[in-house]
Motif scaffolding. Sequence first.
Motif, mmCIF file in Angstrom:
data_model
loop_
_atom_site.group_PDB
_atom_site.id
_atom_site.type_symbol
_atom_site.label_atom_id
_atom_site.label_comp_id
_atom_site.label_asym_id
_atom_site.label_seq_id
_atom_site.Cartn_x
_atom_site.Cartn_y
_atom_site.Cartn_z
ATOM 1 N N ALA A 7 0.827 -1.207 0.000
ATOM 2 C CA ALA A 7 0.000 0.000 0.000
ATOM 3 C C ALA A 7 0.862 1.259 0.000
ATOM 4 C CB ALA A 7 -0.926 -0.004 1.219
ATOM 5 N N GLU A 8 1.966 1.228 0.751
ATOM 6 C CA GLU A 8 2.860 2.384 0.813
ATOM 7 C C GLU A 8 3.537 2.625 -0.537
ATOM 8 O OE1 GLU A 8 2.633 0.003 2.974
ATOM 9 O OE2 GLU A 8 2.625 0.767 5.036
ATOM 10 N N LEU A 9 3.959 1.543 -1.177
ATOM 11 C CA LEU A 9 4.577 1.680 -2.497
ATOM 12 C C LEU A 9 3.587 2.245 -3.520
ATOM 13 C CD1 LEU A 9 6.707 -1.580 -2.805
ATOM 14 C CD2 LEU A 9 7.560 0.766 -2.733
ATOM 15 N N LYS A 10 2.348 1.794 -3.446
ATOM 16 C CA LYS A 10 1.304 2.289 -4.352
ATOM 17 C C LYS A 10 1.087 3.782 -4.139
ATOM 18 C CE LYS A 10 -3.440 1.318 -5.829
ATOM 19 N NZ LYS A 10 -4.645 0.474 -5.596
ATOM 20 N N PHE A 11 1.130 4.226 -2.877
ATOM 21 C CA PHE A 11 0.978 5.641 -2.550
ATOM 22 C C PHE A 11 2.094 6.456 -3.193
ATOM 23 C CE2 PHE A 11 2.052 9.265 0.110
ATOM 24 C CZ PHE A 11 0.826 9.875 0.355
ATOM 25 N N LEU A 12 3.333 5.996 -3.053
ATOM 26 C CA LEU A 12 4.469 6.722 -3.611
ATOM 27 C C LEU A 12 4.426 6.738 -5.134
ATOM 28 C CD1 LEU A 12 7.267 5.367 -1.251
ATOM 29 C CD2 LEU A 12 6.195 7.623 -1.163
ATOM 30 N N GLU A 13 4.072 5.622 -5.741
ATOM 31 C CA GLU A 13 4.002 5.544 -7.196
ATOM 32 C C GLU A 13 2.930 6.483 -7.749
ATOM 33 O OE1 GLU A 13 5.895 4.162 -9.333
ATOM 34 O OE2 GLU A 13 7.114 2.797 -8.124
ATOM 35 N N LEU A 24 6.347 15.314 -0.723
ATOM 36 C CA LEU A 24 5.690 14.407 0.219
ATOM 37 C C LEU A 24 6.451 14.373 1.538
ATOM 38 C CD1 LEU A 24 4.980 11.267 -2.012
ATOM 39 C CD2 LEU A 24 3.472 13.219 -1.597
ATOM 40 N N VAL A 25 5.722 14.118 2.612
ATOM 41 C CA VAL A 25 6.327 13.866 3.920
ATOM 42 C C VAL A 25 6.073 12.407 4.277
ATOM 43 C CG1 VAL A 25 6.265 14.390 6.391
ATOM 44 C CG2 VAL A 25 6.077 16.238 4.718
ATOM 45 N N LEU A 38 11.823 3.383 0.994
ATOM 46 C CA LEU A 38 12.219 4.377 -0.003
ATOM 47 C C LEU A 38 13.295 3.845 -0.939
ATOM 48 C CD1 LEU A 38 12.182 7.608 2.196
ATOM 49 C CD2 LEU A 38 10.475 6.839 0.542
ATOM 50 N N LYS A 39 14.216 3.059 -0.402
ATOM 51 C CA LYS A 39 15.256 2.471 -1.265
ATOM 52 C C LYS A 39 14.625 1.545 -2.295
ATOM 53 C CE LYS A 39 19.212 2.741 1.887
ATOM 54 N NZ LYS A 39 20.183 1.972 2.705
ATOM 55 N N HIS A 40 13.612 0.793 -1.861
ATOM 56 C CA HIS A 40 12.931 -0.095 -2.804
ATOM 57 C C HIS A 40 12.193 0.725 -3.865
ATOM 58 C CE1 HIS A 40 11.131 -3.993 -3.926
ATOM 59 N NE2 HIS A 40 10.063 -3.271 -4.237
ATOM 60 N N PHE A 41 11.540 1.797 -3.437
ATOM 61 C CA PHE A 41 10.816 2.664 -4.360
ATOM 62 C C PHE A 41 11.764 3.325 -5.361
ATOM 63 C CE2 PHE A 41 9.579 7.142 -5.133
ATOM 64 C CZ PHE A 41 8.499 6.914 -5.972
ATOM 65 N N MET A 42 12.981 3.657 -4.939
ATOM 66 C CA MET A 42 13.932 4.384 -5.784
ATOM 67 C C MET A 42 14.571 3.509 -6.860
ATOM 68 S SD MET A 42 15.676 6.500 -2.640
ATOM 69 C CE MET A 42 17.097 7.112 -3.555
ATOM 70 N N ARG A 43 14.454 2.197 -6.731
ATOM 71 C CA ARG A 43 15.097 1.308 -7.692
ATOM 72 C C ARG A 43 14.638 1.587 -9.122
ATOM 73 N NH1 ARG A 43 14.607 -4.628 -4.701
ATOM 74 N NH2 ARG A 43 16.019 -4.175 -2.956
ATOM 75 N N GLY A 44 15.612 1.708 -10.014
ATOM 76 C CA GLY A 44 15.305 1.915 -11.422
ATOM 77 C C GLY A 44 14.901 3.332 -11.769
ATOM 78 N N LYS A 45 14.919 4.229 -10.797
ATOM 79 C CA LYS A 45 14.546 5.618 -11.038
ATOM 80 C C LYS A 45 15.784 6.502 -10.916
ATOM 81 C CE LYS A 45 9.865 5.033 -9.123
ATOM 82 N NZ LYS A 45 9.928 3.610 -8.739
ATOM 83 N N LYS A 46 15.758 7.638 -11.548
ATOM 84 C CA LYS A 46 16.849 8.601 -11.445
ATOM 85 C C LYS A 46 16.654 9.381 -10.144
ATOM 86 C CE LYS A 46 19.325 12.175 -14.040
ATOM 87 N NZ LYS A 46 19.295 13.051 -15.228
ATOM 88 N N SER A 151 2.292 18.104 -0.749
ATOM 89 C CA SER A 151 1.274 17.429 -1.557
ATOM 90 C C SER A 151 0.612 16.265 -0.830
ATOM 91 C CB SER A 151 1.899 16.907 -2.860
ATOM 92 O OG SER A 151 2.526 17.947 -3.569
ATOM 93 N N GLY A 152 1.318 15.636 0.097
ATOM 94 C CA GLY A 152 0.754 14.471 0.772
ATOM 95 C C GLY A 152 1.595 14.037 1.951
ATOM 96 N N TRP A 153 0.987 13.169 2.765
ATOM 97 C CA TRP A 153 1.626 12.666 3.975
ATOM 98 C C TRP A 153 1.498 11.153 4.008
ATOM 99 C CZ3 TRP A 153 2.832 16.634 7.764
ATOM 100 C CH2 TRP A 153 2.350 17.907 7.412
ATOM 101 N N LEU A 154 2.545 10.488 4.436
ATOM 102 C CA LEU A 154 2.500 9.032 4.583
ATOM 103 C C LEU A 154 3.139 8.653 5.912
ATOM 104 C CD1 LEU A 154 2.036 6.137 3.554
ATOM 105 C CD2 LEU A 154 4.278 6.268 2.418
ATOM 106 N N LYS A 155 2.333 8.114 6.807
ATOM 107 C CA LYS A 155 2.864 7.603 8.073
ATOM 108 C C LYS A 155 3.115 6.112 7.927
ATOM 109 C CE LYS A 155 2.324 7.713 13.070
ATOM 110 N NZ LYS A 155 1.536 8.252 14.211
ATOM 111 N N VAL A 156 4.361 5.705 8.043
ATOM 112 C CA VAL A 156 4.735 4.300 7.914
ATOM 113 C C VAL A 156 4.572 3.649 9.282
ATOM 114 C CG1 VAL A 156 6.534 2.679 7.237
ATOM 115 C CG2 VAL A 156 6.363 4.901 6.086
ATOM 116 N N ARG A 157 3.617 2.764 9.388
ATOM 117 C CA ARG A 157 3.295 2.132 10.668
ATOM 118 C C ARG A 157 3.969 0.772 10.791
ATOM 119 N NH1 ARG A 157 -0.748 5.173 12.918
ATOM 120 N NH2 ARG A 157 -1.897 6.540 11.476
ATOM 121 N N GLU A 158 3.927 0.221 12.000
ATOM 122 C CA GLU A 158 4.583 -1.069 12.224
ATOM 123 C C GLU A 158 3.907 -2.157 11.401
ATOM 124 O OE1 GLU A 158 3.568 -3.423 15.939
ATOM 125 O OE2 GLU A 158 3.324 -1.394 16.673
ATOM 126 N N MET A 159 4.642 -3.208 11.117
ATOM 127 C CA MET A 159 4.173 -4.259 10.232
ATOM 128 C C MET A 159 3.352 -5.295 10.986
ATOM 129 S SD MET A 159 7.611 -4.710 7.894
ATOM 130 C CE MET A 159 6.774 -5.543 6.550
#
Length: 438
Positions: A7-13, A24-25, A38-46, A151-159
């Motif tokens: 869900a977090e990755l979908k939000f960032l994408e 974004l915060v 964030l490192k996973h999200f950054m893969r393949g991107k400049k 533009s938006g906020w994302l609180k990363v909660r425990e798994m």
Amino acid sequence: MFIGREAELKFLEHYYVGVESQILVVYGQKGVGKTTLLKHFMRGKKCAYYHARACSSAEQRYQWANELNNKGVSIKKYPEYEDILGLQQVRVLVIDEFHHIIKADDEFMVKLLNYCKSQSEPVLVILCTSASGWVENSMISKMGSMASALSGWLKVREMQFKDMRELYPSFSYSDSIKIYAALGGIPGLWNSFSGELSATDNIVKNIVNRESRLHEEMTVYMSEELREPAVYNTLLACMARGCNKLNDIYAHTGFSRAKISVYLKNLMELDLVEKVFSPETEGYANAMKGIYRISNPYVRFYFRFLFPNQSLLDEVSAEEFNSRIIADYYPDFVEEAYRKICVEQLASKYSILGEWVGKTGNIDIVAKDHDDSYIVAACSYARKMKYEDYEWLLFQLKQAKINPSKIILFGEAGFDENLQKEALKGTVKLLRGEVLNG
């Protein structure tokens, strides 16, 4: 496959594919997995990434410029933020622990917004921080009118427990429950534990042991996030002993009710404390009108076992401390974590309404199915469930005026013969750990 953060990755994408620049915060407790996400999200991107330090604005700019120079980017030794940002010709710019920059430079957000506007192609700026309390209590006032640029906020909660099981498969199911009770779904804490040790040995070595990293984790966290740790320590210690009502906390601490409410609100914003309300059933008059409970597992462990026994902890070994203070009481301590695991299991099928906290007793889980019918469950980790537990649940259902279509009992230690006979009639469903693990 990236576990537990879809869900977090979908939000960032969603923001990444926007046609305009975005800011974004992203925030959450230290160790919850923000940087990994964030490192996973950054893969393949400049992308470009910078981890801000707790230092003056001039030192911050020096450090950032030094990192750029080390990467072969030509920049003067003591640049302005405009110089640094102007060199970020990327699609995604991540600034980790950005609160250090904002606190030291009132004009940084103006410069960042100007940078975004000056780009010929849209850029996604992600401001990441572990200072959750600052984000939720102070950041807007610190930014002033510039906060509208966000533009938006994302609180990363425990798994969730199931995700922790997948992330750390070397731990047995039984040990995973015990570890989850102490550490919750914070990967940064689990990383200190070894799959070659039992849950008990890990807790002794990596939490109780005064030389371990995790032993001081709570003290450091409280001092970083809260301005008056003595007051917060008092409230948390009080709740850890079972004082969960506002009047009980007032009677013990002597603090005014208004002061207690303000400080509890701050603790709730940090996800350290929760206020539990019963679902509004026809029997709501028989429910408690709200109780306070420590929701962060590690905070709860610290204030249940370590905080009230500091003197003994100084006098004896970690092993002896565990034997005298923790071992006999830990199964009961695990009960709350076990209830969360059961909630997680049911949430995949039903809509969870919450826990019904009555004046005479509780119903662990109240849910509804797709037909809007009630589903209720009781949970027991440490003790074998008996038929009397089922009868007590039926009594609580009368108090709550709930007529469920299904009753579920989760019993990690099993069920007595009479309960098993009752289950054969189809009036109650019995589930054990291996079902939860499936």
